[in-house]
Design a protein around this motif. Sequence first.
Motif, PDB file in Angstrom:
ATOM      1  N   ILE A 122       0.845  -1.196   0.000  1.00 31.51           N
ATOM      2  CA  ILE A 122       0.000   0.000   0.000  1.00 31.51           C
ATOM      3  C   ILE A 122       0.883   1.250   0.000  1.00 31.51           C
ATOM      4  CG2 ILE A 122      -1.713   1.332   1.328  1.00 31.51           C
ATOM      5  CD1 ILE A 122      -2.834  -1.419   2.278  1.00 31.51           C
ATOM      6  N   ALA A 123       1.904   1.260   0.871  1.00 31.79           N
ATOM      7  CA  ALA A 123       2.795   2.417   0.977  1.00 31.79           C
ATOM      8  C   ALA A 123       3.444   2.735  -0.372  1.00 31.79           C
ATOM      9  CB  ALA A 123       3.865   2.157   2.039  1.00 31.79           C
ATOM     10  N   GLU A 124       3.868   1.697  -1.086  1.00 31.83           N
ATOM     11  CA  GLU A 124       4.512   1.925  -2.390  1.00 31.83           C
ATOM     12  C   GLU A 124       3.542   2.555  -3.383  1.00 31.83           C
ATOM     13  OE1 GLU A 124       8.132  -1.313  -2.601  1.00 31.83           O
ATOM     14  OE2 GLU A 124       6.142  -1.978  -3.225  1.00 31.83           O
ATOM     15  N   ASN A 125       2.285   2.101  -3.365  1.00 27.48           N
ATOM     16  CA  ASN A 125       1.296   2.713  -4.261  1.00 27.48           C
ATOM     17  C   ASN A 125       1.090   4.190  -3.941  1.00 27.48           C
ATOM     18  OD1 ASN A 125       1.026   0.140  -5.263  1.00 27.48           O
ATOM     19  ND2 ASN A 125      -1.197   0.202  -5.343  1.00 27.48           N
ATOM     20  N   LEU A 126       1.032   4.520  -2.638  1.00 31.34           N
ATOM     21  CA  LEU A 126       0.809   5.917  -2.250  1.00 31.34           C
ATOM     22  C   LEU A 126       1.935   6.802  -2.792  1.00 31.34           C
ATOM     23  CD1 LEU A 126      -0.371   5.564   1.477  1.00 31.34           C
ATOM     24  CD2 LEU A 126      -1.691   5.298  -0.614  1.00 31.34           C
ATOM     25  N   CYS A 127       3.172   6.331  -2.617  1.00 31.50           N
ATOM     26  CA  CYS A 127       4.341   7.088  -3.090  1.00 31.50           C
ATOM     27  C   CYS A 127       4.335   7.232  -4.611  1.00 31.50           C
ATOM     28  CB  CYS A 127       5.624   6.355  -2.704  1.00 31.50           C
ATOM     29  SG  CYS A 127       6.283   6.853  -1.137  1.00 31.50           S
ATOM     30  N   GLU A 128       4.178   6.108  -5.292  1.00 31.22           N
ATOM     31  CA  GLU A 128       4.323   6.114  -6.745  1.00 31.22           C
ATOM     32  C   GLU A 128       3.182   6.853  -7.439  1.00 31.22           C
ATOM     33  OE1 GLU A 128       7.020   5.214  -8.336  1.00 31.22           O
ATOM     34  OE2 GLU A 128       7.929   4.645  -6.427  1.00 31.22           O
ATOM     35  N   MET A 129       1.965   6.718  -6.898  1.00 34.86           N
ATOM     36  CA  MET A 129       0.821   7.390  -7.529  1.00 34.86           C
ATOM     37  C   MET A 129       0.945   8.909  -7.425  1.00 34.86           C
ATOM     38  SD  MET A 129      -2.392   4.952  -6.438  1.00 34.86           S
ATOM     39  CE  MET A 129      -3.654   5.647  -7.524  1.00 34.86           C
ATOM     40  N   MET A 130       1.582   9.366  -6.325  1.00 38.03           N
ATOM     41  CA  MET A 130       1.688  10.815  -6.131  1.00 38.03           C
ATOM     42  C   MET A 130       2.462  11.480  -7.262  1.00 38.03           C
ATOM     43  SD  MET A 130       0.489  13.048  -4.050  1.00 38.03           S
ATOM     44  CE  MET A 130       0.249  12.619  -2.325  1.00 38.03           C
ATOM     45  N   THR A 131       3.416  10.775  -7.844  1.00 38.19           N
ATOM     46  CA  THR A 131       4.230  11.405  -8.897  1.00 38.19           C
ATOM     47  C   THR A 131       4.061  10.718 -10.252  1.00 38.19           C
ATOM     48  OG1 THR A 131       6.118  10.080  -8.181  1.00 38.19           O
ATOM     49  CG2 THR A 131       5.994  12.310  -7.313  1.00 38.19           C
ATOM     50  N   LEU A 132       3.025   9.900 -10.401  1.00 37.64           N
ATOM     51  CA  LEU A 132       2.773   9.265 -11.699  1.00 37.64           C
ATOM     52  C   LEU A 132       2.466  10.357 -12.730  1.00 37.64           C
ATOM     53  CD1 LEU A 132       2.510   6.074 -12.439  1.00 37.64           C
ATOM     54  CD2 LEU A 132       0.139   6.681 -12.893  1.00 37.64           C
ATOM     55  N   LYS A 133       3.118  10.260 -13.905  1.00 37.05           N
ATOM     56  CA  LYS A 133       3.068  11.391 -14.840  1.00 37.05           C
ATOM     57  C   LYS A 133       1.745  11.513 -15.604  1.00 37.05           C
ATOM     58  CE  LYS A 133       8.019  11.964 -15.609  1.00 37.05           C
ATOM     59  NZ  LYS A 133       8.618  10.782 -14.943  1.00 37.05           N
TER      60      LYS A 133
ATOM     61  N   SER B  92     -10.713   2.217   4.144  1.00 40.40           N
ATOM     62  CA  SER B  92      -9.405   2.602   4.687  1.00 40.40           C
ATOM     63  C   SER B  92      -8.246   2.499   3.689  1.00 40.40           C
ATOM     64  CB  SER B  92      -9.152   1.745   5.931  1.00 40.40           C
ATOM     65  OG  SER B  92      -8.115   2.276   6.694  1.00 40.40           O
ATOM     66  N   GLY B  93      -7.092   2.058   4.163  1.00 40.90           N
ATOM     67  CA  GLY B  93      -5.882   2.006   3.338  1.00 40.90           C
ATOM     68  C   GLY B  93      -6.046   1.172   2.078  1.00 40.90           C
ATOM     69  N   GLY B  94      -6.892   0.161   2.157  1.00 44.95           N
ATOM     70  CA  GLY B  94      -7.139  -0.699   1.009  1.00 44.95           C
ATOM     71  C   GLY B  94      -7.844   0.018  -0.125  1.00 44.95           C
ATOM     72  N   ALA B  95      -8.575   1.082   0.215  1.00 49.76           N
ATOM     73  CA  ALA B  95      -9.220   1.929  -0.795  1.00 49.76           C
ATOM     74  C   ALA B  95      -8.266   3.026  -1.251  1.00 49.76           C
ATOM     75  CB  ALA B  95     -10.501   2.551  -0.229  1.00 49.76           C
ATOM     76  N   LEU B  96      -7.584   3.637  -0.277  1.00 49.64           N
ATOM     77  CA  LEU B  96      -6.660   4.736  -0.573  1.00 49.64           C
ATOM     78  C   LEU B  96      -5.556   4.317  -1.543  1.00 49.64           C
ATOM     79  CD1 LEU B  96      -5.663   7.652   0.114  1.00 49.64           C
ATOM     80  CD2 LEU B  96      -4.340   6.629   1.967  1.00 49.64           C
TER      81      LEU B  96
ATOM     82  N   GLY C 141      -2.100   2.317   9.481  1.00 49.45           N
ATOM     83  CA  GLY C 141      -1.844   3.346   8.484  1.00 49.45           C
ATOM     84  C   GLY C 141      -0.438   3.912   8.492  1.00 49.45           C
ATOM     85  N   VAL C 142       0.264   3.792   9.599  1.00 51.33           N
ATOM     86  CA  VAL C 142       1.655   4.269   9.632  1.00 51.33           C
ATOM     87  C   VAL C 142       2.573   3.253   8.950  1.00 51.33           C
ATOM     88  CG1 VAL C 142       3.589   4.803  11.175  1.00 51.33           C
ATOM     89  CG2 VAL C 142       1.365   5.877  11.542  1.00 51.33           C
ATOM     90  N   THR C 143       2.314   1.961   9.188  1.00 49.01           N
ATOM     91  CA  THR C 143       3.040   0.917   8.458  1.00 49.01           C
ATOM     92  C   THR C 143       2.784   1.057   6.957  1.00 49.01           C
ATOM     93  OG1 THR C 143       2.944  -0.642  10.283  1.00 49.01           O
ATOM     94  CG2 THR C 143       3.261  -1.585   8.112  1.00 49.01           C
ATOM     95  N   ALA C 144       1.516   1.318   6.602  1.00 48.25           N
ATOM     96  CA  ALA C 144       1.134   1.394   5.188  1.00 48.25           C
ATOM     97  C   ALA C 144       1.442   2.756   4.581  1.00 48.25           C
ATOM     98  CB  ALA C 144      -0.337   1.063   5.017  1.00 48.25           C
ATOM     99  N   SER C 145       2.276   3.563   5.266  1.00 43.23           N
ATOM    100  CA  SER C 145       2.729   4.816   4.649  1.00 43.23           C
ATOM    101  C   SER C 145       4.193   5.059   5.031  1.00 43.23           C
ATOM    102  CB  SER C 145       1.804   5.983   5.005  1.00 43.23           C
ATOM    103  OG  SER C 145       1.803   6.242   6.383  1.00 43.23           O
ATOM    104  N   PHE C 146       4.486   6.110   5.776  1.00 43.99           N
ATOM    105  CA  PHE C 146       5.888   6.537   5.885  1.00 43.99           C
ATOM    106  C   PHE C 146       6.817   5.565   6.619  1.00 43.99           C
ATOM    107  CE2 PHE C 146       3.622   8.692   9.372  1.00 43.99           C
ATOM    108  CZ  PHE C 146       4.421   8.397  10.456  1.00 43.99           C
ATOM    109  N   ALA C 147       6.266   4.659   7.450  1.00 42.89           N
ATOM    110  CA  ALA C 147       7.149   3.731   8.170  1.00 42.89           C
ATOM    111  C   ALA C 147       7.869   2.779   7.214  1.00 42.89           C
ATOM    112  CB  ALA C 147       6.356   2.938   9.202  1.00 42.89           C
ATOM    113  N   MET C 148       7.193   2.383   6.149  1.00 42.97           N
ATOM    114  CA  MET C 148       7.734   1.386   5.219  1.00 42.97           C
ATOM    115  C   MET C 148       8.416   2.027   4.012  1.00 42.97           C
ATOM    116  SD  MET C 148       7.516  -1.870   5.796  1.00 42.97           S
ATOM    117  CE  MET C 148       6.998  -2.765   7.238  1.00 42.97           C
TER     118      MET C 148
END
Lengths: 258, 291
Positions: free
Chosen positions: A124-135, A148-152, B215-222
């Motif tokens: 999930i974290a990787e998707n959040l990062c990569e989507m933010m700067t997807l061109k 929650s995170g599964g939707a975000l 949500g912290v694991t699923a964002s900046f922690a990882m």
Amino acid sequence: MEAYKRIQLSRKSGRPTGLDFVNHVVTDFFEMHGDRRFADDPAIVAGVGRLCGKPITVIAQEKGHTMKERTFRNFGSPHPEGYRKALRLMKQAEKFGRPVLCFVDTSGAFCGTGAEERGQGLAIAENLCEMMTLKVPILTVFIGEGGSGGALALAVADQVWMLENAYYAVISPEGCASILWKDSKKVREASDSLRCVPEDLLELGLIERILPESDQDALWRTLPLELSEEFDALEAMTSEERCAKRYARFRKMGVFKE
Amino acid sequence: MLKSANFKPSRNQLENMGVATAGSGFTEQPQVPDQLCTKCPGCGKTIFTSDMRANLWMCPSCGYHFKYPARKHLLKICDENSFEEWDTGLRSTDFLHFPGYAVKLKSARLNSRENESVISGKAAIEGEPCAIFAMDSRFMMGSMGSVVGEKITRLFERATEERLPVIGFTLSGGARMQEGTTSLMQMAKTSGAVKYHSDAGLLYITVLTNPTTGGVTASFAMEGDILLSEPGALIGFAGPRVIEQTMRQKLPKGFQSAEFLLEKGFLDGIVPRPEQRKVLAQLLRLHRKEA
């Protein structure tokens, strides 16, 4: 209507699922499978097709209709490989310069042993990062549950739209009631307190549009045109402008005193 | 400069202020109560609380890592007098009028003697400059609402501007329910700031501490370039009880422990407290760009 009733409507069986939206909105659809790392996750359907004639990448969470389908789709709760498949297709869309359309309908990312072992949080974290700067432009439509995170993980988008009977919450009202009040019967109170229905989210500045859904045929007719118009507007910007606006969209979210 | 407040509210004071305390239905207590002895969850031995605290909040017998108050942890990691705190004035508000939130915030402030569950700023470790943050369990279990999201985001933005590496000690039960979907959005906001910092070619090291979940694991922690953890830390997206309910089975011992994540390939290393300063300084030096 009270929040809990809306949440129940968002979960109602017989409601159009992600795949129904793909089939009504996109033509010439070709589904692509797998994350190229572990497996294919049937809870996420993804591929390429056309929106009003133009090539587009479409990614949808799919719950299924019949019990057999629902079991196969894991009731729409993705594993890490589902999010990794989604990211793979987003990167592919970026390479070929086509926009990304996501349909969200999940009670949440799956909470099981396999999901944890394969890094649900990291995926999930990787998707959040990569989507933010997807061109390329990204537009996400919530068609039912937004858990929650599964939707975000499919909603770091330039715009987020919601059907009128969808919700988008930090935790399920059931989870909230049982954690905060140790009482699953307080689910109605939790539903109200979480302020997770479209009107609340629009007021809080977290989404851009609410789509009426009482007339299903009208929705199938108008939605492709409205999406196509919005993508045209987004494509009129340079990718730098669009990414800056996308970051600014999330950057302003948050309420505090200073 | 780090300040250590001497003010410690008594239970009577808390109750006079309308704050619920342990035993009156309020469940978020510090893990280590202010008492003479503590039972170690690691080895089961009864140890002197003062010995444990003097030993970097570790069990003197088995080395079990107790939850370290964020400010104390930062003091131990950073060079003396080097920590300059940022964004101290941010305060959470009960903008959704969520039942019980205002009281919980008040109680968390008294309990932790902090304004929020994250402390951020700039420091040096063995002379190596960095931006740094740490999260505190005593403030609503390190949960992330608007203020945590904003402080983390500002830290990464400023670190990007000043071209500083970031070191973060994470601890969290997840996104803060009491701020609704706005809390969830902090995951995207912080991730965006981390991404821009990363794209600028700058280093981010996370040290995951017990517990880092939701949500912290699923964002900046990882999202660190290098992921480290304290021994025995619980790290996961879903909490163990939720998984047990979903799977309808007991989890094996050690599932979601730092050691388990290391074995599965999700961590770069496990670093006990006495070695953290040395290891972080080494990694900072290895990534220093010579002018």
